[in-house]
Each structure stands twice: as structure tokens, then as C-alpha cells.
Design a protein around this motif. Structure first.
Motif, PDB file in Angstrom:
ATOM      1  N   VAL A 194      17.608  13.172  72.170  1.00  0.00           N
ATOM      2  CA  VAL A 194      17.744  12.530  70.857  1.00  0.00           C
ATOM      3  C   VAL A 194      18.794  13.249  70.015  1.00  0.00           C
ATOM      4  N   TYR A 195      18.857  14.572  70.106  1.00  0.00           N
ATOM      5  CA  TYR A 195      19.869  15.320  69.346  1.00  0.00           C
ATOM      6  C   TYR A 195      21.270  14.990  69.850  1.00  0.00           C
ATOM      7  N   THR A 235      22.235  12.347  71.455  1.00  0.00           N
ATOM      8  CA  THR A 235      22.561  10.948  71.157  1.00  0.00           C
ATOM      9  C   THR A 235      23.035  10.787  69.722  1.00  0.00           C
ATOM     10  N   ARG A 236      22.315  11.422  68.767  1.00  0.00           N
ATOM     11  CA  ARG A 236      22.685  11.308  67.360  1.00  0.00           C
ATOM     12  C   ARG A 236      23.982  12.048  67.046  1.00  0.00           C
ATOM     13  N   GLY A 258      17.172   8.101  69.741  1.00  0.00           N
ATOM     14  CA  GLY A 258      18.437   8.475  69.110  1.00  0.00           C
ATOM     15  C   GLY A 258      19.265   7.274  68.718  1.00  0.00           C
ATOM     16  N   GLY A 292      16.377  14.685  65.602  1.00  0.00           N
ATOM     17  CA  GLY A 292      17.395  13.635  65.632  1.00  0.00           C
ATOM     18  C   GLY A 292      18.054  13.452  64.284  1.00  0.00           C
TER      19      GLY A 292
END
Length: 266
Positions: A83-84, A86-87, A160, A200
Motif C-alpha cells: 500500500v505504501y 502503491t501510494r 493503495g 498508505g
């Protein structure tokens, strides 16, 4: 419209407190259609609101020792990383115009809303279908760590992209793959959703563009809803309410899908 939006924020928190998730699937549509926030920015608001609400809702579960921390670790760490990343890297890299089938193109905002609509339909299906329980429920059953990590990574990527908590993926994974008792799976899911949503949010660029007044107001209202959701949860079987909520999410998903497709082909 904003008054309806603030009332909807109560519903978001209510569902998180009542069902252990689900409210996050409404956050982005509320922000986009009732507060005129862009879809991409709405996912950022959603991550914060869902993250704070779910984390606070987790506290009683920690005190009651109903969280499977080991399983949360195997599922949660890959999800956090996904998620990190992706963001921070994937979402900003998506072009403003996205090519479809090589000859059609859609805007980045339309792509996000279409993807979110499909996610809503999948979530509605999960709530409306007959409940599937793991063949074997226990607290120390062996399970595939690799499969849990793969599913966690996939779920983190989806979170994300659309800013939704992903409980409709996490809970079945914990129950069916890790053979976790349902009550423990819901508690563990809330912990994963809360931490990963906040991670995220932190990983999103341009946080200075957020309207802090709107963000904090919606979060505070959602927390009030969550409080009453937890209270109601003790008196009503949440499983009886899931089909009603699932039907609402199904209608909303089709509404967004049709609206965005009409916009796309016009």
C-alpha cells in the motif's frame, strides 16, 4: 449535498463499528459525489478516515485479546509495503490519460472510479452470498505463510489504488486460508486495515493539498458513528444486517459503473 455527506460519515463509522469493516467502501463515493473531491484525492481522505477509525476500533479487541497477531504479521507486513509503494510510486506514475484496448482512452479519474465500482460490486457479492466458513477453525492450525503473504500484497495494492480498507478480502483470507475463527478474523482485520490505511496515507505525495477542516470533521463524525456501531453490535447480530448493506453497495456500484461508462463513451 454537504449535509447529506456529513450524515453519510456517521454511516461510515457505524458500519465499521457494527460489521468490523465495510464503511470504507462508501467513503470515496461520498467524497466524490457529495463533496466534489477528485477521485484520486478522495482515496487519500479515505485512507486517513478509515485508518483512524479502524485503529481506534481495534483498542477494545486488543484489551479483549481477540487479535491473531502472528497472522496479522504475515498478512499485514506485505500489505503495508504494497500500500505504501502503491501510494508513493504507482498512483503518481499513472498518466492523466489511460489507453484502453490501444485505441480508446479515459481520464485517470474515470479509471479510478470504474475500478472502484468493480471493487464495490465484488464487496457486495461477498456480503450477499451465503456465508462460507472454514472447514476447520482453531487458534493454532498450520497455514501457508506464502499464500497469506501473496494475498496480503494483492490486497495492499488494491487498498493503495482505491483507498478502501479491503476487509472483504482480509476476513475471507484469514478464515479460509489461515482457518481463523470468525470473531478473531474480524478483530485482526480491523488492526490490519487501521495500520495499513494510515501507512498508505503517509506515503501519499502532496498531502498539503488536503482540506484539513473537511478531513478532520469527517473523521470526527465517523468516530461518533463507530461508537454507536460498537454499542449496537452488542445487541444485534451483524450478519442479519450484512445483506441489507450488501444490497445498498450493489446498487451504488452499478450506479457508479453506469455513470462513468456513460461519461466515458460520451
Amino acid at each position: 449535498m454537504e449535509i447529506i455527506g456529513y450524515l453519510s460519515a456517521i454511516g461510515i463509522g457505524l458500519l465499521i463499528g457494527l460489521l468490523g469493516g465495510g464503511g470504507s467502501i462508501l467513503t470515496v463515493p461520498v467524497l466524490v459525489y457529495l463533496f466534489a473531491v477528485s477521485p484520486i484525492m478522495a482515496t487519500t481522505y479515505s485512507l486517513f478516515i478509515v485508518g483512524v477509525t479502524s485503529t481506534i476500533a481495534t483498542v477494545p479487541n486488543i484489551l479483549n485479546k481477540t487479535i491473531a497477531f502472528k497472522k496479522a504479521l504475515y498478512f499485514g507486513v506485505p500489505s503495508l509495503i504494497a500500500v505504501y509503494a502503491t501510494r508513493a510510486f504507482i498512483v503518481p506514475a499513472i498518466p492523466n490519460e489511460i489507453s484502453v484496448f490501444g485505441f480508446l482512452s479515459m481520464s485517470k479519474n474515470s479509471f479510478f472510479m470504474l475500478f472502484f465500482a468493480l471493487l464495490m460490486l465484488a464487496s457486495a457479492y461477498n456480503m450477499l452470498r451465503k456465508k462460507q466458513v472454514a472447514e476447520e477453525e482453531c487458534y493454532n492450525c498450520p497455514f501457508s505463510i506464502l499464500v497469506m503473504m501473496i494475498v496480503g500484497t494483492t490486497e495492499g495494492f488494491i487498498t493503495g489504488l482505491v483507498g478502501a480498507g479491503g476487509g472483504f478480502i482480509i476476513i475471507p483470507a484469514l478464515v479460509l486460508i489461515a482457518k481463523t475463527p470468525m470473531k478473531q478474523a474480524i478483530s485482526t482485520s480491523l488492526l490490519i486495515i487501521g495500520i495499513k490505511s494510515i501507512i498508505g496515507f503517509v506515503g501519499t505525495p502532496n498531502l498539503h493539498e488536503l482540506d484539513l477542516t473537511l478531513l478532520l470533521t469527517l473523521t470526527a463524525i465517523a468516530l461518533v458513528g463507530m461508537y454507536f456501531g460498537i454499542k449496537i453490535n452488542k445487541k444485534i447480530d451483524p450478519n442479519k444486517l450484512k445483506p441489507i448493506f450488501g444490497g445498498f453497495v450493489l446498487i451504488m456500484g452499478f450506479f457508479i459503473l453506469i455513470k462513468e461508462l456513460i461519461t466515458f463513451f460520451n
